[in-house]
Structure formats: structure tokens, C-alpha cells
Design a protein around this motif. Structure first.
Motif, mmCIF file in Angstrom:
data_model
loop_
_atom_site.group_PDB
_atom_site.id
_atom_site.type_symbol
_atom_site.label_atom_id
_atom_site.label_comp_id
_atom_site.label_asym_id
_atom_site.label_seq_id
_atom_site.Cartn_x
_atom_site.Cartn_y
_atom_site.Cartn_z
ATOM 1 N N ASN A 89 0.814 -1.217 0.000
ATOM 2 C CA ASN A 89 0.000 0.000 0.000
ATOM 3 C C ASN A 89 0.848 1.267 0.000
ATOM 4 O OD1 ASN A 89 -2.469 -1.485 0.106
ATOM 5 N ND2 ASN A 89 -2.007 -1.902 2.246
ATOM 6 N N ASP A 146 -4.026 -0.989 -13.122
ATOM 7 C CA ASP A 146 -2.666 -0.843 -12.588
ATOM 8 C C ASP A 146 -2.423 -1.770 -11.399
ATOM 9 O OD1 ASP A 146 -4.429 0.436 -10.932
ATOM 10 O OD2 ASP A 146 -3.199 2.222 -10.633
ATOM 11 N N GLU A 147 -3.163 -2.884 -11.319
ATOM 12 C CA GLU A 147 -3.044 -3.798 -10.182
ATOM 13 C C GLU A 147 -2.490 -5.160 -10.596
ATOM 14 O OE1 GLU A 147 -6.575 -2.350 -7.159
ATOM 15 O OE2 GLU A 147 -7.018 -3.979 -8.569
ATOM 16 N N ASN A 170 -0.577 -2.244 -6.275
ATOM 17 C CA ASN A 170 -0.642 -1.147 -7.242
ATOM 18 C C ASN A 170 0.714 -0.959 -7.917
ATOM 19 O OD1 ASN A 170 -0.638 1.670 -8.288
ATOM 20 N ND2 ASN A 170 -2.716 1.608 -7.466
ATOM 21 N N ARG A 171 0.715 -0.690 -9.195
ATOM 22 C CA ARG A 171 1.946 -0.503 -9.988
ATOM 23 C C ARG A 171 2.872 0.543 -9.374
ATOM 24 N NH1 ARG A 171 6.056 -0.391 -12.373
ATOM 25 N NH2 ARG A 171 6.444 -0.453 -14.599
#
Length: 193
Positions: A89, A146-147, A170-171
Motif C-alpha cells: 500500500n 494498474d493492479e 498497485n503498480r
């Protein structure tokens, strides 16, 4: 003046030639330049971190040092099977997590009876243990643009994308690709597969 009878030896003085000095200087300079260039390359393109925990065994072991390619994902995206390094995160206070990409953006992920399904197709179940906990993918989820969905190789001991506090990665939180591991007592150095 008396001449000595018998053999006589003359010592020839050894001279250091300019050519020899240049050759030695060239070798020392070349070695220094190679070491400096390698250090600059590793620190600008890569980084070094340690594996924390047993979630990537038998691929990587607790305490093992790995080199991370930070530059590669600026040109390409992570692929299935890549071992990535990320901050969960984006938490800058957390340690780096090291996990394997199992699903890409836009794909559907679900775990049914301990088996991973990506877009309805089961993953090779002989490579990894059946997962005892499906976590957040007990019900089907679709990854956003983007995951990435990641799992540890030691699936039943891993805190990964199944956990609600991590979820899909997430990227922007991916730091790079783990590409080389240092040796341990039992295993030598090598590329990460």
C-alpha cells in the motif's frame, strides 16, 4: 694493474622502462574504472535488500540478500512469474515485500478449494501447496488497470495479495524486480527464477 684470472661476471643493471610503467598504470586504472563503473551501475539501477520471513521458500530464504533491478520496470511492466519487490500500500515505514506475480491487470482471480484460478483457468497445482486460506479472493475479483496479484511461493505461510491489509499490488508501489540472490550456507548465488 693486475688482471684477475678466471671467470668474471658483470651485473647488468635492470631498468624500468617507460613502456612497463604505462602498462602497469593502465592495468591499475582499468581495474579501478571497472570497479567504479560496476558500483555506479548497481547503485543507480539496482538496490540490495534482505528477504524477511519464509514466504518465498524454496526460491528465497529468510535473511538472504537479493539485488533488485529498479530500472527494468520503467521500460516494461511486470509479467507473470516475476518476483517483485514492493511496499504494501505504498507504506514507506514498512519493510519491502518480495512476492511472485500470478495475475496481471484486467485478469480475474479467485481461489477455489485451495486452487488459484486466473480468468477461470487453474494454475499448475503440482508446483505449490494447496492454499488453506483464500482470503479476499474467496469470491472472484477483477484486477484494475494498474493492479497485480502476488503470492508467496510458500503459499500457506505467506502474507500476500490474499490478505485484506495488502490486497492487489498497485503498480506505483512496485520498487523493482528481484533478479539476483546472494548465496546462503546451503545454496550459492544465482538468478531468481
Amino acid at each position: 694493474m693486475r688482471r684477475s684470472k678466471g671467470l668474471s661476471f658483470y651485473e647488468k643493471k635492470k631498468r624500468v622502462s617507460l613502456h612497463m610503467v604505462r602498462e602497469i598504470f593502465g592495468m591499475v586504472f582499468g581495474t579501478f574504472a571497472a570497479v567504479l563503473l560496476a558500483a555506479v551501475f548497481v547503485f543507480s539501477v539496482g538496490m540490495r535488500t534482505n528477504v524477511i520471513g519464509v514466504s518465498m521458500e524454496p526460491t528465497l530464504y529468510n535473511g538472504q540478500q537479493i539485488l533488485v533491478n529498479r530500472f527494468g520496470y520503467k521500460l516494461t511492466s511486470p509479467k507473470k512469474g516475476d518476483v517483485i519487490v514492493f511496499l504494501p500500500n505504498g507504506n514507506q515505514n514498512a519493510h519491502y515485500y518480495i512476492k511472485r506475480v500470478v495475475a496481471l491487470p484486467g485478469e480475474t482471480v479467485q481461489i477455489i478449494e485451495g486452487q488459484l484460478y486466473v480468468d477461470g483457468v487453474p494454475e499448475d497445482n503440482e508446483t505449490y501447496d494447496k492454499m488453506e486460506d483464500a482470503g479476499i479472493v474467496e469470491n472472484e475479483i477483477v484486477l484494475k488497470n494498474d493492479e497485480y496479484f502476488v503470492l508467496g511461493d510458500n503459499r500457506n505461510i505467506s502474507e500476500d495479495s490474499r490478505s485484506g491489509n495488502i490486497g492487489p499490488v498497485n503498480r506505483d508501489t512496485i520498487y523493482g524486480k528481484a533478479w539476483f540472490h546472494m548465496g546462503t550456507e546451503n545454496e550459492g548465488m544465482g538468478l531468481i527464477q
